[in-house]
Motif scaffolding. Sequence first.
Motif, mmCIF file in Angstrom:
data_model
loop_
_atom_site.group_PDB
_atom_site.id
_atom_site.type_symbol
_atom_site.label_atom_id
_atom_site.label_comp_id
_atom_site.label_asym_id
_atom_site.label_seq_id
_atom_site.Cartn_x
_atom_site.Cartn_y
_atom_site.Cartn_z
ATOM 1 N N VAL A 191 31.033 50.554 39.203
ATOM 2 C CA VAL A 191 29.653 50.760 38.768
ATOM 3 C C VAL A 191 28.843 51.486 39.841
ATOM 4 N N GLY A 192 29.116 51.190 41.091
ATOM 5 C CA GLY A 192 28.370 51.783 42.189
ATOM 6 C C GLY A 192 28.807 53.173 42.591
ATOM 7 N N GLU A 193 29.821 53.703 41.948
ATOM 8 C CA GLU A 193 30.330 55.035 42.283
ATOM 9 C C GLU A 193 29.705 56.096 41.380
ATOM 10 N N SER B 59 30.674 41.478 43.448
ATOM 11 C CA SER B 59 29.216 41.476 43.308
ATOM 12 C C SER B 59 28.766 40.593 42.143
ATOM 13 N N PRO B 60 27.780 39.723 42.349
ATOM 14 C CA PRO B 60 27.352 38.812 41.293
ATOM 15 C C PRO B 60 26.377 39.419 40.281
ATOM 16 N N ASP B 61 25.735 40.535 40.655
ATOM 17 C CA ASP B 61 24.777 41.173 39.754
ATOM 18 C C ASP B 61 24.619 42.639 40.133
ATOM 19 N N SER B 62 23.812 43.353 39.369
ATOM 20 C CA SER B 62 23.696 44.798 39.560
ATOM 21 C C SER B 62 22.972 45.196 40.843
ATOM 22 N N GLY C 293 28.352 56.771 31.284
ATOM 23 C CA GLY C 293 29.540 57.285 31.932
ATOM 24 C C GLY C 293 30.776 56.540 31.485
ATOM 25 N N HIS C 294 31.790 56.643 32.330
ATOM 26 C CA HIS C 294 33.076 56.028 32.024
ATOM 27 C C HIS C 294 33.485 55.122 33.170
ATOM 28 N N ARG C 295 33.906 53.939 32.792
ATOM 29 C CA ARG C 295 34.318 52.966 33.810
ATOM 30 C C ARG C 295 35.791 53.125 34.126
ATOM 31 N N SER C 296 36.140 52.648 35.269
ATOM 32 C CA SER C 296 37.540 52.640 35.675
ATOM 33 C C SER C 296 38.306 51.671 34.817
#
Length: 158
Positions: A62-64, A50-53, A154-157
Amino acid sequence: MHYIDINTYSRKWIFTHASMPVPAEDLVQIKPLSQARSATLWREHISSQSPDSDHFGKGDWVGEDKNWTETVEWQAAWDDDEPALPEVLADFLDWEDNTPVYFCYEKYNLIETSWGVFKRNWKNFLFFDDGPLLIARKKTQAVWFHSNGTCKIGHRSA
């Protein structure tokens, strides 16, 4: 070369705006990354597709929803005359001031600075609030800012 000169950065004005100029000692520590370096870090730490949010999809951490623990308001603190980062963000991001952080506007537009510089000048970074992410390479905490005045923490992978 990993960085571009702040004077040639297209969004330099957000750090030099007359209403909120960043002090010179902090400005030299705000380092826009080259498009190539931005893309590499985005691919490694944000999304390989993905190039942006606006386009996070399946497989993007990010999408989870499971990666986000809380949604908090930042806009009131931004509008306030006090320069302090919202307390909930400062408490959540308990990083050392010298921790390198990345403010990620989109795939080709990332800025590297230190946590201390970001905390002091966070309002400048959020002149553009169209989905940027704040991460630190060796930390899991992340913040995803939204233009509606809220952000997810939150926390990222890994």
